[in-house]
Write a protein that holds these residues in place. Structure first.
Motif, PDB file in Angstrom:
ATOM      1  N   UNK A   1       0.731  -1.076   0.304  1.00 49.71           N
ATOM      2  CA  UNK A   1      -0.019   0.160   0.268  1.00 49.71           C
ATOM      3  C   UNK A   1       1.055   0.581  -0.090  1.00 49.71           C
ATOM      4  N   UNK A   2       0.388   2.353  -0.859  1.00 53.78           N
ATOM      5  CA  UNK A   2       1.651   3.382  -0.316  1.00 53.78           C
ATOM      6  C   UNK A   2       1.481   4.295   0.381  1.00 53.78           C
ATOM      7  N   UNK A   3       0.947   4.085   2.145  1.00 52.70           N
ATOM      8  CA  UNK A   3       1.849   4.377   3.179  1.00 52.70           C
ATOM      9  C   UNK A   3       1.808   3.604   3.576  1.00 52.70           C
TER      10      UNK A   3
ATOM     11  N   UNK B   1       3.930   1.930   1.916  1.00 52.87           N
ATOM     12  CA  UNK B   1       5.451   2.204   1.113  1.00 52.87           C
ATOM     13  C   UNK B   1       6.523   3.368   2.009  1.00 52.87           C
ATOM     14  N   UNK B   2       5.608   4.285   1.810  1.00 51.82           N
ATOM     15  CA  UNK B   2       5.920   5.851   2.707  1.00 51.82           C
ATOM     16  C   UNK B   2       6.855   5.689   4.240  1.00 51.82           C
ATOM     17  N   UNK B   3       6.222   4.798   4.922  1.00 50.14           N
ATOM     18  CA  UNK B   3       6.639   4.257   6.118  1.00 50.14           C
ATOM     19  C   UNK B   3       7.950   3.448   6.004  1.00 50.14           C
ATOM     20  N   UNK B   4       8.369   2.704   4.510  1.00 48.76           N
ATOM     21  CA  UNK B   4       9.455   1.953   4.424  1.00 48.76           C
ATOM     22  C   UNK B   4       8.834   0.035   5.279  1.00 48.76           C
ATOM     23  N   UNK B   5       7.465   0.107   5.229  1.00 49.42           N
ATOM     24  CA  UNK B   5       7.425  -0.889   5.851  1.00 49.42           C
ATOM     25  C   UNK B   5       7.390  -2.414   4.413  1.00 49.42           C
ATOM     26  N   UNK B   6       8.853  -2.993   5.186  1.00 47.18           N
ATOM     27  CA  UNK B   6       8.576  -4.285   3.939  1.00 47.18           C
ATOM     28  C   UNK B   6       8.217  -5.767   4.151  1.00 47.18           C
ATOM     29  N   UNK B   7       7.507  -5.741   5.330  1.00 47.86           N
ATOM     30  CA  UNK B   7       6.867  -7.280   5.672  1.00 47.86           C
ATOM     31  C   UNK B   7       4.969  -6.888   5.947  1.00 47.86           C
ATOM     32  N   UNK B   8       4.349  -7.635   5.616  1.00 43.73           N
ATOM     33  CA  UNK B   8       3.308  -7.677   6.370  1.00 43.73           C
ATOM     34  C   UNK B   8       2.296  -8.506   7.003  1.00 43.73           C
ATOM     35  N   UNK B   9       1.305  -7.718   7.824  1.00 40.10           N
ATOM     36  CA  UNK B   9       1.268  -6.147   7.662  1.00 40.10           C
ATOM     37  C   UNK B   9       1.970  -5.457   9.181  1.00 40.10           C
ATOM     38  N   UNK B  10       1.708  -4.223   8.476  1.00 38.99           N
ATOM     39  CA  UNK B  10       2.542  -3.637   9.221  1.00 38.99           C
ATOM     40  C   UNK B  10       1.662  -2.163  10.254  1.00 38.99           C
TER      41      UNK B  10
END
Lengths: 165, 117
Positions: A15-17, A19-28
């Motif tokens: 999700x764009x958000x 990505x913006x927060x630099x999360x690379x694993x789901x869920x964040x």
């Protein structure tokens, strides 16, 4: 258990958000736009993360003029960063820090800080010592006539954390 | 009120206002009923060195007032030794102690404010 002022979200991967927060694993797990846990958290991790994400009231004491060092800029940046993640921030201008409240100082960054919810309090004692009259201050800056009285109350009873620049 | 404030002073009294700020804040917090600790570290040990009475405002007078009102004041023994600041040269009632005393104060304090310049 959660305060009403906490916005808790699980962001899906890509999700764009996220990505913006630099999360690379789901869920964040995200609370108030602060990334706390990536991947699938345990209940203990969620509880610990929520406790850490609880909004705080940050008090910043600035004792230096905006000229001559980066401290005034850094104090303001710390305050803005706190506001950005949903914390409250107050700036207390003490000693030569009072010069930061002049209308011409810091390229209008102080009004920007206040428009985002930041509070600015200026030591009256040090304004008088510096010959700085209230009409020269940015609007909405509060003058603390008994500076140490108000500062002690803020430090001991109002602020959760204190930084001094 | 039963809260504890610890103030760290790292600066000497003559180049900047930090010594005055630290002691004035300590005094005000004490007046308001808080437990207050003041630790003089590094050049902060020069503040208790202002010992003799003087006909103008000085940090020594403020420190004595703070001690009279019950502020706990300690200074770093190593910092004092490095500057040849002996106990006889400093205001009475301010012991020279190790840094662990400051760590203990921090651990038992509600708030810590540092005046380090």
């Amino acid at each position: 258990m959660l305060g009403e002022d906490l916005e808790v979200r699980f962001l899906p991967l890509y999700s764009p958000e996220a990505e913006a927060l630099g999360a690379e694993l789901a869920p964040a797990l995200v609370v108030n736009r602060r990334k706390l846990v990536e991947g699938v958290p345990s209940v203990e991790e969620i509880k610990e993360a929520l406790e850490k994400a609880r909004p705080i009231r940050l008090g910043i004491i600035l004792t230096k003029a905006p000229q001559g060092s980066e401290d005034a800029e850094n104090a303001l940046l710390a305050g803005l960063a706190a506001l950005e993640v949903g914390d409250e921030a107050s700036l207390f201008l003490l000693s030569d820090g009072v010069w930061a409240a002049r209308k011409e100082a810091m390229a209008g960054k102080l009004p920007a800080f206040m428009s985002k919810g930041g509070e600015v309090c200026v030591s009256g004692e040090h304004m008088r010592a510096a010959g700085l009259p209230p009409e020269k201050l940015v609007e909405q800056a509060q003058v603390a006539n008994d500076a140490f009285d108000q500062l002690v109350d803020l430090v001991m009873d109002q602020w959760d954390r204190v930084m001094v620049f | 009120m039963d809260k504890t404030l610890t103030i760290l002073l790292n600066r000497g009294p003559f180049v900047s206002e930090y010594a005055d700020l630290a002691v004035k804040m300590a005094l005000k917090a004490r007046e308001k009923g808080h437990n207050v600790n003041l630790y003089c570290y590094v050049d902060g040990v020069w503040a208790p060195h202002v010992k003799a009475e003087k006909p103008y405002e000085n940090v020594g007078r403020l420190l004595r007032e703070a001690l009279d009102k019950g502020v706990n004041v300690k200074m770093c023994a190593r910092c004092a030794d490095a500057r040849d600041v002996s106990s006889q040269d400093t205001i009475e009632g301010i012991p020279q102690v190790g840094l662990f005393d400051f760590i203990d104060w921090m651990k038992e304090s509600d708030k810590v404010v540092t005046f380090t310049g």
